[in-house]
Design a protein around this motif. Structure first.
Motif, short mmCIF file in Angstrom:
data_model
loop_
_atom_site.label_atom_id
_atom_site.label_comp_id
_atom_site.label_asym_id
_atom_site.label_seq_id
_atom_site.Cartn_x
_atom_site.Cartn_y
_atom_site.Cartn_z
N CYS A 267 0.83 -1.19 0.00
CA CYS A 267 0.00 0.00 0.00
C CYS A 267 0.87 1.25 0.00
N ARG A 268 1.88 1.27 0.83
CA ARG A 268 2.76 2.44 0.89
C ARG A 268 3.47 2.66 -0.44
N ASP A 269 3.88 1.56 -1.08
CA ASP A 269 4.53 1.70 -2.38
C ASP A 269 3.57 2.30 -3.41
N ILE A 270 2.32 1.82 -3.39
CA ILE A 270 1.33 2.31 -4.36
C ILE A 270 1.07 3.80 -4.13
N ILE A 271 0.84 4.16 -2.87
CA ILE A 271 0.53 5.56 -2.57
C ILE A 271 1.73 6.45 -2.89
N SER A 272 2.95 5.95 -2.67
CA SER A 272 4.14 6.72 -3.02
C SER A 272 4.19 6.99 -4.51
N ILE A 273 3.84 5.97 -5.29
CA ILE A 273 3.83 6.13 -6.75
C ILE A 273 2.76 7.14 -7.16
N VAL A 274 1.56 6.99 -6.61
CA VAL A 274 0.47 7.91 -6.95
C VAL A 274 0.84 9.33 -6.54
N TYR A 275 1.45 9.47 -5.37
CA TYR A 275 1.85 10.79 -4.90
C TYR A 275 2.89 11.40 -5.84
N GLY A 276 3.82 10.57 -6.30
CA GLY A 276 4.82 11.06 -7.24
C GLY A 276 4.19 11.51 -8.54
N ILE A 277 3.19 10.75 -9.00
CA ILE A 277 2.49 11.14 -10.22
C ILE A 277 1.74 12.44 -10.01
N ASP A 278 1.09 12.58 -8.85
CA ASP A 278 0.33 13.79 -8.55
C ASP A 278 1.24 15.01 -8.54
N GLU A 279 2.47 14.85 -8.05
CA GLU A 279 3.40 15.97 -8.00
C GLU A 279 3.84 16.39 -9.41
N ASN A 280 3.84 15.44 -10.33
CA ASN A 280 4.17 15.74 -11.73
C ASN A 280 2.86 15.87 -12.50
N LYS A 281 2.41 17.10 -12.72
CA LYS A 281 1.06 17.32 -13.25
C LYS A 281 0.89 16.79 -14.67
N ILE A 282 1.97 16.83 -15.48
CA ILE A 282 1.87 16.28 -16.82
C ILE A 282 1.64 14.78 -16.75
N ALA A 283 2.41 14.11 -15.89
CA ALA A 283 2.24 12.66 -15.73
C ALA A 283 0.86 12.35 -15.16
N PHE A 284 0.37 13.20 -14.26
CA PHE A 284 -0.95 12.96 -13.67
C PHE A 284 -2.03 13.03 -14.73
N ASN A 285 -1.99 14.07 -15.57
CA ASN A 285 -3.00 14.21 -16.61
C ASN A 285 -2.92 13.07 -17.60
N THR A 286 -1.70 12.63 -17.90
CA THR A 286 -1.54 11.50 -18.80
C THR A 286 -2.14 10.23 -18.20
N THR A 287 -1.93 10.05 -16.91
CA THR A 287 -2.48 8.87 -16.22
C THR A 287 -3.99 8.86 -16.28
N VAL A 288 -4.62 10.01 -16.08
CA VAL A 288 -6.07 10.08 -16.16
C VAL A 288 -6.54 9.69 -17.56
N GLU A 289 -5.84 10.18 -18.58
CA GLU A 289 -6.21 9.85 -19.95
C GLU A 289 -6.07 8.35 -20.21
N VAL A 290 -5.00 7.76 -19.69
CA VAL A 290 -4.80 6.32 -19.87
C VAL A 290 -5.92 5.53 -19.20
N LEU A 291 -6.32 5.95 -17.99
CA LEU A 291 -7.39 5.26 -17.28
C LEU A 291 -8.71 5.36 -18.03
N VAL A 292 -8.97 6.50 -18.64
CA VAL A 292 -10.18 6.62 -19.46
C VAL A 292 -10.13 5.67 -20.64
N ASP A 293 -8.96 5.56 -21.27
CA ASP A 293 -8.81 4.63 -22.40
C ASP A 293 -9.03 3.19 -21.94
N ILE A 294 -8.57 2.85 -20.73
CA ILE A 294 -8.79 1.50 -20.21
C ILE A 294 -10.28 1.25 -20.02
#
Length: 570
Positions: free
Chosen positions: A87-114
């Protein structure tokens, strides 16, 4: 040992309503913005979090429950099967993505495609999946901003509080008793003192031992009563035991623990004299509020220790916002270890603040509420208000809080307050002090929450002739002139015939000190320095005069930043 339950006295009415409120707030509120902050928390995103963090966390849980069927169909690991480390590893990854806004927006787009790929033939499920992703896109940045402002160890605390797979132990295995404090367990019998301490595990034979200084051959023993709570993944055992039949005006030595856990070091405290609060021996009170566990309270911690070591303090009043744990349970532990050298030597009396609201004040109730004097007469389960009378000086500790971070003094508490005030002989107790967390008046809190408190309780304060009202919540010091219903009554403190309101939440915490409006007609003086209040009470029965000498002590230097004397002829 029975765990302290999640209290039902201030319950949530409906998860559906909670979710709807949270969703509406997220959908209509700009990131990091909360309208009420304009009035009283202009530079403080943490206050936004305090109002809505539970709504957001509830929304996360509901989203997770709704999404579980989607996760299950993909063969992914379910939340129930995730370990703390994963859980801590997952949240650390998500937190890292959230800090990088370009990566965060890309992740949202990927999830929509899924979603589109997974539910291409099921438009209903597709719409649900996309809605969840869009909602997460709004929620996650707000949630991480809020957790940052709460100074959480985000991976650990999120996985303990929300996912509930991590634990936050109070201390190391085999560690001696920690977080020791003492307090008066009874409202009027000052020949008792309760000691409270914490260990990691429950042990047999745990107790408090005490003896008169210089008479260690006569040792008194009281067995402890253990309790615990599990909110926030906290692991630990809270022990309490009463020292009884204490001789007034005497120095005692005590220690807590047992043969299994080991004993604390010997600690001394002095009982109050049988005659106190009079000219020959005034009552000396140190009052503070809004004090955090971190470095911002270092100066206040050190200055309190100086006052205690010098024998200048009879009782410490802490009316709310204790440690700024904010659901990171280890912050409680840090705070009480930090203040142990003072709180273990002078009676420490508390009332709840808004930063204790998590899990409906579960941690506060377990750690502090159950050690304070009982509410007499009884006022229902879980009441967090009580009285304390020291000599001719009565104090009323009120609970100004609600589980949704709004001010509230309910009718039951007001009835109890009026009943108690009617029972007092005001010739014998001429000066009454009320201590609560939120102010009724201050010079930058003109929002609806203070107006609600005034509507609820001000008339009772006035009708029952309360003399001094101490509060915190605002991170500064403000001395107000006597006033009634918003109208200035006097510009001095001699027989004012109106309550005197003093706000002092300046002890130091991560949210910083706050500015305030010095143009209010009832403004007397104020300060943004770190500090606490020091009050000296004296009732001269022969002269029929009561006085309260008040000082605001600046923590950095010990200088008196402000002072006044309240005089009441009766």
């Amino acid at each position: 040992m029975q765990p302290v339950p999640f209290s039902s006295t201030k319950t949530w009415n409906s998860c559906d309503a909670l979710f709807s409120a949270g969703f509406k707030r997220v959908a209509t509120t700009k990131r990091g913005f909360h309208p009420r902050r304009r009035e009283s928390h202009k530079n403080n995103k943490a206050f936004f979090t305090m109002n809505y963090i539970f709504l957001l966390l509830a929304a996360v849980l509901l989203v997770g429950a709704s999404a579980s069927s989607i996760v299950a169909t993909t063969g992914a690991k379910r939340v129930d099967d995730i370990s703390c480390g994963e859980c801590r590893d997952i949240i650390s990854i998500v937190y890292g993505i959230d800090e990088n806004k370009i990566a965060f927006n890309t992740t949202v787009e990927v999830l929509v495609d899924i979603c589109k790929a997974k539910f291409a033939n099921d438009t209903v499920r597709l719409d649900e999946c996309v809605l969840l992703v869009d909602f997460a896109g709004l929620l996650v940045p707000l949630l991480f901003d809020g957790m940052n402002d709460l100074a959480w160890d985000i991976p650990l605390t999120f996985c303990a509080d929300v996912v509930k797979v991590c634990k936050e132990p109070c201390c190391e295995a085999g560690a001696p008793p920690q977080e020791i404090f003492i307090n008066f367990p009874d409202s009027t019998d000052l020949t008792q003192m309760r000691a409270t301490w914490i260990t990691l595990n429950e042990t047999t034979g745990a107790a408090v031992q005490w003896w008169l200084e210089g008479s260690s051959n006569i040792v008194h023993v009281a067995k402890e009563t253990p309790r615990t709570y599990t909110a926030g993944g906290w692991i630990g055992v809270i022990h309490s035991a009463k020292m009884t039949n204490l001789i007034p005006d005497s120095t005692y030595v005590y220690r807590v623990g047992g043969d299994v856990t080991g004993w604390s070091q010997n600690i001394t405290f002095k009982t109050l004299p049988s005659v106190i609060g009079v000219p020959s021996r005034p009552l000396r009170v140190l009052q503070l509020a809004d004090m955090g566990y971190a470095q911002f309270s270092n100066a206040t911690t050190a200055m309190i220790a100086q006052y205690v070591e010098a024998g200048k303090v009879d009782v410490i009043i802490h009316n709310g916002d204790i440690s700024y744990a904010d659901a990171d349970e280890q912050h409680w532990d840090l705070f009480f270890n930090k203040l142990q050298s003072s709180f273990s030597r002078v009676a420490y009396m508390t009332s709840p603040g808004n930063h204790e609201l998590y899990w409906n004040f579960t941690a506060y109730r377990a750690r502090l509420g159950m050690s304070m004097p009982a509410t007499v007469p009884a006022a229902g389960s879980g009441a967090m208000y009580y009285t304390l009378q020291i000599g001719p000086v009565p104090f009323v500790f009120l609970d100004s809080e609600s589980w949704i971070d709004t001010g509230n003094i309910d009718p039951m508490q007001l009835h109890w307050f009026r009943t108690y005030m009617n029972s007092l002989n005001r010739t014998a107790t001429p000066v009454v002090t009320v201590a609560q967390h939120r102010p009724l008046y201050c010079c930058e809190c003109g929002d609806i929450l203070s107006a609600i408190l005034r509507e609820q309780s001000e008339q009772s304060i006035i009708n029952n002739h309360v003399d001094l009202h101490l509060s915190g919540h605002q991170h500064n010091y403000q001395r107000l002139y006597p006033l009634i219903n918003g109208t200035l009554v006097s510009t001095n403190y001699t027989n004012p015939n109106a309550p005197v309101y003093v706000v002092n939440g300046a002890a130091g915490n991560r949210e910083g000190q706050m500015s305030f409006n010095k143009n209010a007609p009832y403004y007397g003086n104020g300060s943004r320095q770190y500090g606490f209040s020091y009050l000296v009470y004296s009732v001269d029965e022969a002269a029929r005069t009561a006085t309260v000498d008040f000082e605001f002590i600046e923590s950095e230097t010990g200088a008196v930043g402000d002072s006044f004397t309240l005089v009441k002829n009766y």
